[in-house]
Scaffold this motif. Structure first.
Motif, short mmCIF file in Angstrom:
data_model
loop_
_atom_site.label_atom_id
_atom_site.label_comp_id
_atom_site.label_asym_id
_atom_site.label_seq_id
_atom_site.Cartn_x
_atom_site.Cartn_y
_atom_site.Cartn_z
N CYS A 163 -0.12 53.09 48.74
CA CYS A 163 0.54 51.83 48.38
C CYS A 163 2.04 52.06 48.17
N TRP A 164 2.37 53.18 47.49
CA TRP A 164 3.79 53.48 47.28
C TRP A 164 4.50 53.69 48.61
N TRP A 165 3.91 54.46 49.51
CA TRP A 165 4.58 54.75 50.77
C TRP A 165 4.68 53.49 51.64
N PHE A 166 3.63 52.68 51.66
CA PHE A 166 3.68 51.44 52.44
C PHE A 166 4.76 50.52 51.88
N GLY A 167 4.83 50.38 50.55
CA GLY A 167 5.86 49.54 49.95
C GLY A 167 7.26 50.04 50.24
N TRP A 168 7.44 51.37 50.23
CA TRP A 168 8.75 51.96 50.50
C TRP A 168 9.19 51.69 51.94
N LEU A 210 8.65 50.94 41.31
CA LEU A 210 7.62 50.95 40.26
C LEU A 210 6.43 51.79 40.68
N LEU A 211 6.01 51.67 41.94
CA LEU A 211 4.90 52.49 42.43
C LEU A 211 5.29 53.97 42.45
N ALA A 212 6.57 54.26 42.77
CA ALA A 212 7.03 55.64 42.74
C ALA A 212 6.96 56.20 41.32
N VAL A 213 7.29 55.38 40.32
CA VAL A 213 7.17 55.81 38.92
C VAL A 213 5.73 56.20 38.61
N LEU A 214 4.78 55.37 39.06
CA LEU A 214 3.37 55.66 38.79
C LEU A 214 2.92 56.95 39.47
#
Length: 247
Positions: A163-168, A210-214
């Motif tokens: 999810c983080w990589w897709f969002g980035w 935010l996903l990167a923080v998680l």
């Protein structure tokens, strides 16, 4: 007169090259999280600037003019430029902090699971700056670290990393399109449409941060717990062989 027999020079002792050393990632993890939080704050500031730009551009596109229209337009442009500078500074600082943390947890992952890294260590930094491969190499490196950092026989799923990589990636693509549209915009209507795209880009960037923080928090906690747990126990079959050998 006899010639003395030369004494052979002894070979230098063989020294094993130094291997990876386990080091605590908590401090660097906190720094990375703090800088990513700064990115989120500047993104939210940019969203506010985008809304101001969108408001004045909409009025100009609709032909709504008032005595304070030009002043509002000047304030919106100033706010927009300030938000862009703040975002750039926060992103550069976060990039440095994040890569320092990523290097640390990558070395720790080699200690936990020496054969579990699919890319050589240099790609941990270089993959982010190399065109084309930066679309998937960093994700693979983080996934290897993720798997190697998990406790024994506990392999959490990859949903958070994916999810983080897709969002980035999506936020980068949307920003490229929006920035190009804003640079080509001449009329108030075109500026309004470009401001909408920039607004979406800033929201997506905040979500990706935010996903990167998680991800940073999860990997840091996994490595901390793994280090406290001590060496991985031998499987039952290997333990039986070892016990038989040492009896």
């Amino acid at each position: 007169m006899t010639t003395p027999t030369p004494v052979p020079t002894p070979a230098p002792p063989f020294v094993m090259p130094p291997g990876p050393v386990l080091r605590p990632p908590v401090a660097l993890g906190r720094v990375a999280v703090a800088l990513l939080a700064l990115v989120i704050a500047t993104d939210l500031f940019a969203v506010w600037a985008d809304l101001a730009e969108l408001d004045i551009a909409g009025d100009l596109a609709d032909g709504i003019l008032s005595p304070g229209t030009l002043d509002r337009a000047d304030r919106a442009d100033t706010l927009y430029r300030a938000a862009g500078l703040a975002q750039t500074g926060a992103l550069l600082a976060a990039m440095v902090g994040y890569l320092c943390w990523l290097w640390r947890v990558r070395i720790n992952a080699e200690v936990f699971n020496p054969g579990g890294q699919s890319k050589v260590r240099g790609w941990t930094i270089g993959a982010w700056f190399c065109p084309v491969v930066n679309l998937w190499f960093p994700r693979r490196i983080v996934l290897d670290i993720w798997d190697s950092s998990a406790e024994w026989a506990k392999r959490p799923g990859h949903a958070l990393v994916n999810c983080w990589w897709f969002g980035w990636i999506v936020s980068l693509l949307v920003y490229r399109v929006a920035d190009g549209a804003y640079g080509r915009a001449d009329t108030p209507a075109e500026i309004r449409d470009a401001a909408r795209q920039i607004l979406v880009s800033d929201v997506l960037d905040a979500v990706a941060a935010l996903l990167a923080v998680l991800v940073v928090l999860r990997i840091t906690r996994m490595q901390h717990a793994r280090a406290l747990a001590g060496p991985e126990p031998l499987p039952d079959s290997s333990r039986n062989v070892a016990e038989t050998f040492f009896q």
